[in-house]
Design an enzyme around this catalytic site. Structure first.
Site, PDB file in Angstrom:
ATOM      1  N   GLU A   7       0.802  -1.225   0.000  1.00 24.23           N
ATOM      2  CA  GLU A   7       0.000   0.000   0.000  1.00 24.23           C
ATOM      3  C   GLU A   7       0.835   1.275   0.000  1.00 24.23           C
ATOM      4  O   GLU A   7       0.566   2.217  -0.751  1.00 24.23           O
ATOM      5  CB  GLU A   7      -0.963   0.021   1.204  1.00 24.23           C
ATOM      6  CG  GLU A   7      -2.186  -0.879   1.042  1.00 24.23           C
ATOM      7  CD  GLU A   7      -1.917  -2.323   1.420  1.00 24.23           C
ATOM      8  OE1 GLU A   7      -0.799  -2.641   1.886  1.00 24.23           O
ATOM      9  OE2 GLU A   7      -2.827  -3.168   1.250  1.00 24.23           O
ATOM     10  N   HIS A  27     -11.030  -4.334   9.449  1.00 23.54           N
ATOM     11  CA  HIS A  27     -11.600  -4.147   8.109  1.00 23.54           C
ATOM     12  C   HIS A  27     -12.879  -3.320   8.117  1.00 23.54           C
ATOM     13  O   HIS A  27     -13.567  -3.264   7.112  1.00 23.54           O
ATOM     14  CB  HIS A  27     -11.934  -5.502   7.472  1.00 23.54           C
ATOM     15  CG  HIS A  27     -10.760  -6.288   6.986  1.00 23.54           C
ATOM     16  ND1 HIS A  27      -9.771  -6.731   7.817  1.00 23.54           N
ATOM     17  CD2 HIS A  27     -10.414  -6.707   5.740  1.00 23.54           C
ATOM     18  CE1 HIS A  27      -8.870  -7.424   7.105  1.00 23.54           C
ATOM     19  NE2 HIS A  27      -9.234  -7.409   5.847  1.00 23.54           N
TER      20      HIS A  27
END
Lengths: 368, 339
Positions: free
Chosen positions: B60, B129
């Protein structure tokens, strides 16, 4: 053994290394006189890595470096006045006084910045290289970083991606033997840094970072391969910084003898003497080049002194690219002009924290 | 106008901007062959090819940083991060680099980068998440933050984001991807930044809803009208930076009461910020303290009953509106009510 370039080219390399050296020395003096604040990371000892590599680039190639970046701006042609004014926090600085020592930038010369976060510039370098390919040019990106940065996650991530996507980026690890105060063998399991990219698909090369000729030769070969093959390479430049990591560094992690051993290989006299020995230059020209470098740095200091500080009301300039059609609030302008410290206060506080750190270490040393 | 799902509206925005501007390209994990973890980018690889729709490794921080570099060199990258929680791996590139490069280099270079990422609870994905982190991005000068609550805004704001010169954190919501709504078909139907959407007009209480909570607030407003005779004005700011505070203040000036609904955490949240701004700018307009309804001040749990208890629902908004109007006893229960 690489052969010497044409005499005028060799003289320019030497002159640029001298300019960087004299610039850095004066910056150190100006820091001690509180003209410069924050942290100051000097490239003294590493000049051959800067000039040898940058002179292998063409003007349209990108160069991106770290918080030790004054020399990278100078080598690309940014006027010393503009770099010194940035150190002084003045409005005529190359980042208009917003960046300081760690954040030099000159987009017009494709020097894409010094970056204060260790390893932070690697992904950006890959993005610049991606843009070169995307636009169909054969330009490339030279990305320099220190041995310490080779332990960051971005090193592994970026080398993998650059190899995977076949990006034209040359990674150059400036192995100056220390990540701040931690010696290479104490921070990296693999000390043969040219091999550190192999498992990521990035082959390595090594150059003698104390020898501008060797550095230039190896980087030229690497650049030829990167430009033609559109694949990344990693070069390890073996060098040494003669000064501390920053000015707030009492250098307790290395011996005087070790520093002197490396100083005996100082890249500037080494190259100057070689040019004299080869007849490209005589002794008086050598002294003259050095005097010119010092004079140029004097001009830079005078310019920086005379450049104004940015006006407090410019505090919010360039936080955003403002769109006049947007009615909403980009920033909350809560800063009361009366509460902004005056110019004199700012100047007197410059460098206070690193100086205190440095003093504390020194006092501790003296007490023990 | 055509009925379109939020997911498809985003897909249409990407397709149109890819067609319109050669400099626009997409990067992200599984956005190409897989079609996107939430299928937002489905079909785009086939249509535009691997140069413009790029599958990346799971890296990322580097994906975002490459977007920064490409943007500095004149391209217009749109980077997808699979969920907002994963953006935390890229915080160095987002905050230290994307947000600050234009400023720290004295305005010499811009970073026209869009970072798309979905957020939100409700799918039992637990504490890594499911969070709503818009407040973290809103905190950072240099970033713009958009959080569309409808398909029309999803499309119109994303097109604006791609054309903006600033780095934009574009926050989608996992629970909104499947919802339908009317979306203008014209290609140039952009939704400008810094303009709140008044989702419903009303004169009794202003209810500000962020991201999915704009929808929750609208449903609460229906209940308030039907069951309590209370007329709530529902406002969705749509972008948190730039912030259309004027529309909120104008509404508060007429209703004299305000409730802010967000899914994120209460400490230092969007509501905390907005409540402070309202009290600074419109203290005299208020008949009662601004009331916040937020996610619980805890990590998001997995177990369904706990997860349900950890983010706001219509009932809590109704309760909060009645409380701020003095029509109920005691503070509202549930998330944001403290423990």
């Amino acid at each position: 053994m690489p052969t010497l370039p044409a005499p005028e080219v060799a003289r320019e390399w030497l002159a640029t290394m001298m300019l960087i050296r004299r610039f850095e020395e004066r910056a150190g003096e100006m820091y001690a006189r509180a003209k410069i604040g924050g942290f100051l990371h000097l490239s003294i000892g590493e000049e051959a890595t800067i000039v040898g590599s940058a002179r292998a680039l063409r003007e349209s190639d990108y160069l991106i470096s770290t918080y030790r970046s004054h020399g990278h701006a100078l080598v690309r042609g940014t006027p010393p006045e503009s770099v010194m004014a940035e150190l002084f926090g003045r409005v005529d600085g190359c980042s208009h006084g917003r960046g300081g020592s760690m954040h030099m930038f000159d987009g017009s010369r494709r020097f894409m910045g010094g970056y204060g976060i260790v390893g932070g510039n690697l992904p950006i370098a890959a993005g610049l290289a991606l843009a070169c390919d995307y636009k169909g040019s054969d330009d490339l990106t030279l990305c320099t970083f220190g041995d310490g940065a080779s332990n960051q996650g971005t090193f592994g991530e970026t080398l993998n991606l650059a190899a995977l996507w076949q990006l034209p980026v040359l990674f150059m690890v400036i192995n100056n033997q220390f990540g701040m105060g931690t010696a290479l063998r104490r921070h990296s399991a693999v000390t043969d840094l040219q091999r550190k990219g192999e498992s990521l698909g990035v082959p390595g090369m090594r150059c003698d970072g104390m020898d501008v000729l060797d550095t230039h030769g190896v980087v030229c070969e690497a650049i030829r391969r990167v430009r033609e093959d559109r694949r990344p390479l990693l070069i390890e430049a073996v060098t040494y910084r003669f000064r501390g990591h920053s000015m707030a560094d009492p250098e307790q992690y290395r011996s005087r003898e070790e520093v002197e051993r490396w100083q005996a290989r100082d890249p500037i006299p080494a190259f100057g003497n070689k040019l004299v020995a080869e007849g490209a230059l005589d002794e008086s020209e050598l002294a003259q080049l050095d005097a010119q470098a010092s004079a140029r740095v004097d001009e830079a200091v005078a310019f920086a002194e005379s450049s104004p500080f940015p006006k407090p009301e410019s505090l919010y300039d360039n936080v955003y690219v403002l769109d006049q059609d947007v009615p909403g609030w980009y920033s909350l302008h809560t800063t009361d002009q009366d509460h902004i410290p005056s110019r004199d206060q700012e100047a007197s506080q410059a460098g206070e924290i690193p100086r205190q750190m440095s003093d504390a270490v020194r006092l501790g040393e003296e007490a023990s | 106008m055509a009925a379109m799902r939020y997911r498809d509206a985003l897909n249409a925005a990407l397709r149109e901007e890819l067609q319109r501007d050669e400099r626009v390209f997409l990067m992200g994990e599984d956005i190409g062959v897989f079609g996107g973890a939430f299928k937002v980018t489905a079909g785009l690889l086939d249509e535009f090819g691997e140069k413009r729709v790029r599958d990346t490794p799971i890296s990322e921080n580097t994906i975002v940083g490459m977007g920064v570099g490409a943007a500095m060199a004149g391209l217009r990258p749109v980077v997808e991060l699979m969920t907002i929680n994963f953006s935390l791996l890229a915080f160095d590139q987002i905050v230290n680099h994307a947000a600050h490069i234009h400023y720290m280099f004295g305005g010499q270079v811009t970073v026209p980068l869009v970072l798309r990422m979905p957020q939100g609870a409700g799918h039992q994905l637990g504490p890594t998440h499911s969070h709503c982190l818009e407040a973290m991005f809103m905190h950072v000068p240099g970033l713009l933050v958009a959080a569309p609550g409808t398909p029309a805004d999803a499309k119109g704001l994303l097109k604006t984001a791609i054309r903006d010169e600033n780095p934009v954190v574009f926050i989608e919501h996992e629970s909104l991807y499947g919802i339908s709504g009317e979306v203008p078909e014209e290609e140039e139907a952009l939704v400008g930044f810094g303009r709140a959407r008044v989702a419903r007009e009303g004169s009794d209480v202003t209810v500000v809803g962020i991201s999915r909570m704009a929808r929750t607030a609208e449903r609460a407003a229906e209940t308030l009208a039907a069951e309590h005779g209370v007329h709530a004005e529902v406002i969705d700011p749509r972008t948190l930076r730039p912030l259309d505070l004027d529309t909120v203040l104008a509404s508060v000036a007429s209703t004299n009461h305000c409730v802010i609904v967000e899914e994120g955490w209460p400490h230092g949240g969007v509501g905390a910020n907005l409540a402070a701004l309202i009290s600074e700018q419109a203290f005299d307009d208020l008949d009662a303290p601004v009331q916040r309804v937020s996610g619980a001040d805890a990590p998001m749990p997995y177990s369904k009953p706990l997860e349900d208890a950890a983010y706001p629902h219509e009932a809590q908004v109704v309760q909060a509106a009645l409380a701020v109007l003095g029509q109920s006893q005691g503070p509202p229960a549930g998330p944001g009510g403290g423990s």
